[in-house]
Design a protein around this motif. Sequence first.
Motif, PDB file in Angstrom:
ATOM      1  N   GLY A 230      -2.537   1.696 -15.547  1.00 13.51           N
ATOM      2  CA  GLY A 230      -3.238   1.577 -16.815  1.00 13.51           C
ATOM      3  C   GLY A 230      -3.270   2.864 -17.616  1.00 13.51           C
ATOM      4  O   GLY A 230      -3.307   2.836 -18.850  1.00 13.51           O
ATOM      5  N   GLN A 231      -3.242   4.008 -16.931  1.00 13.20           N
ATOM      6  CA  GLN A 231      -3.387   5.298 -17.599  1.00 13.20           C
ATOM      7  C   GLN A 231      -2.067   5.955 -17.989  1.00 13.20           C
ATOM      8  O   GLN A 231      -2.025   6.780 -18.902  1.00 13.20           O
TER       9      GLN A 231
ATOM     10  N   LYS B 231      -9.467   6.547  -6.889  1.00  9.91           N
ATOM     11  CA  LYS B 231      -9.547   6.255  -8.312  1.00  9.91           C
ATOM     12  C   LYS B 231     -10.541   7.195  -8.985  1.00  9.91           C
ATOM     13  O   LYS B 231     -10.296   7.718 -10.081  1.00  9.91           O
ATOM     14  N   GLY B 232     -11.678   7.449  -8.335  1.00  8.64           N
ATOM     15  CA  GLY B 232     -12.667   8.365  -8.886  1.00  8.64           C
ATOM     16  C   GLY B 232     -12.135   9.777  -9.038  1.00  8.64           C
ATOM     17  O   GLY B 232     -12.399  10.447 -10.044  1.00  8.64           O
ATOM     18  N   ASN B 233     -11.386  10.248  -8.032  1.00 12.62           N
ATOM     19  CA  ASN B 233     -10.777  11.582  -8.106  1.00 12.62           C
ATOM     20  C   ASN B 233      -9.823  11.679  -9.290  1.00 12.62           C
ATOM     21  O   ASN B 233      -9.789  12.688 -10.006  1.00 12.62           O
ATOM     22  N   LEU B 234      -9.034  10.617  -9.472  1.00 18.10           N
ATOM     23  CA  LEU B 234      -8.064  10.611 -10.571  1.00 18.10           C
ATOM     24  C   LEU B 234      -8.766  10.589 -11.929  1.00 18.10           C
ATOM     25  O   LEU B 234      -8.320  11.247 -12.879  1.00 18.10           O
TER      26      LEU B 234
ATOM     27  N   GLY C 104      -3.564   3.069  -7.486  1.00 21.13           N
ATOM     28  CA  GLY C 104      -2.305   2.737  -8.131  1.00 21.13           C
ATOM     29  C   GLY C 104      -2.507   1.917  -9.387  1.00 21.13           C
ATOM     30  O   GLY C 104      -1.836   2.132 -10.404  1.00 21.13           O
ATOM     31  N   ALA C 105      -3.434   0.962  -9.338  1.00 24.89           N
ATOM     32  CA  ALA C 105      -3.725   0.136 -10.507  1.00 24.89           C
ATOM     33  C   ALA C 105      -4.273   0.986 -11.649  1.00 24.89           C
ATOM     34  O   ALA C 105      -3.948   0.768 -12.821  1.00 24.89           O
TER      35      ALA C 105
ATOM     36  N   THR D  96       0.830  -1.197   0.000  1.00 23.71           N
ATOM     37  CA  THR D  96       0.000   0.000   0.000  1.00 23.71           C
ATOM     38  C   THR D  96       0.871   1.257   0.000  1.00 23.71           C
ATOM     39  O   THR D  96       0.449   2.304  -0.480  1.00 23.71           O
ATOM     40  N   GLY D  97       2.085   1.151   0.535  1.00 21.95           N
ATOM     41  CA  GLY D  97       3.017   2.283   0.480  1.00 21.95           C
ATOM     42  C   GLY D  97       3.411   2.592  -0.948  1.00 21.95           C
ATOM     43  O   GLY D  97       3.553   3.759  -1.327  1.00 21.95           O
ATOM     44  N   GLN D  98       3.604   1.553  -1.761  1.00 19.28           N
ATOM     45  CA  GLN D  98       3.884   1.760  -3.179  1.00 19.28           C
ATOM     46  C   GLN D  98       2.717   2.470  -3.848  1.00 19.28           C
ATOM     47  O   GLN D  98       2.906   3.401  -4.632  1.00 19.28           O
ATOM     48  N   ASN D  99       1.519   2.009  -3.524  1.00 21.63           N
ATOM     49  CA  ASN D  99       0.319   2.624  -4.085  1.00 21.63           C
ATOM     50  C   ASN D  99       0.243   4.104  -3.721  1.00 21.63           C
ATOM     51  O   ASN D  99       0.025   4.962  -4.586  1.00 21.63           O
ATOM     52  N   ASP D 100       0.452   4.410  -2.456  1.00 25.64           N
ATOM     53  CA  ASP D 100       0.319   5.789  -1.993  1.00 25.64           C
ATOM     54  C   ASP D 100       1.375   6.702  -2.623  1.00 25.64           C
ATOM     55  O   ASP D 100       1.088   7.851  -2.986  1.00 25.64           O
ATOM     56  N   ALA D 101       2.600   6.193  -2.759  1.00 25.15           N
ATOM     57  CA  ALA D 101       3.661   6.991  -3.366  1.00 25.15           C
ATOM     58  C   ALA D 101       3.374   7.237  -4.846  1.00 25.15           C
ATOM     59  O   ALA D 101       3.631   8.326  -5.382  1.00 25.15           O
TER      60      ALA D 101
END
Length: 220
Positions: A182-183, A100-103, A177-178, A50-55
């Motif tokens: 993809g984007q 994800k929605g914000n992004l 992060g996922a 989750t740290g990878q995701n947050d970074a």
Amino acid sequence: MTSKKDLTPSILLAALLALPFAAQAQLPSLKNLPGLGALGSSKGDSGNVTGQNDALVRGYVAANKDVLLANALMAESLGLKDQAATARATAEALTDGATKGNLEDSNKAVSASTEAVAAEIAKSPKLDAQSKATYQSGLAKLAQGLLKYVNLRQPAQSFATGLKEASPMVLPKLQSGAYIVGQLPNGISNVATSVKNASAFAKSNDIPVPPDATQALAAL
């Protein structure tokens, strides 16, 4: 029965993005699950996938903010006041804890403002000295955003690799992060095109092209 290790990153990514939000609330907290370390670290040293995701989210948010603010400046210089205000407001609302929605919403705003600027540039408008200075500032900020996107390639690849070994129970925490994984390729391509087009317009209108623009394109 298919094991977790048999799943490819693309299958995991698709499954993660399709996971209903309601299902997330039913999953227990798994803060101590073994996984991957921080971005760029070796596997399993901190168990903090989750740290990878947050970074990754923080880096992507920073890049998106730059692009949105860049588009706001260029739109302003071209007389597109409404588009400039919308892009700036979206940038200010985007935070490091973006979902994800914000992004998705920020990417829609990036696309809309980019298209508006490109359409106006195609009309070959004439800018006064002040507008040229504002446009140049926007181009410099756009290039900075592109550089930030490019610098996310390796962290995104590391995170995508980590999805192969992440527990299915922790996947709901990794949706942002996922989504970025993809984007990112299309994001880099689209912003690179914007930098090229914006630079060409600058040259044809005696607006100095910021060094950041040349550096960003060279980094592709």
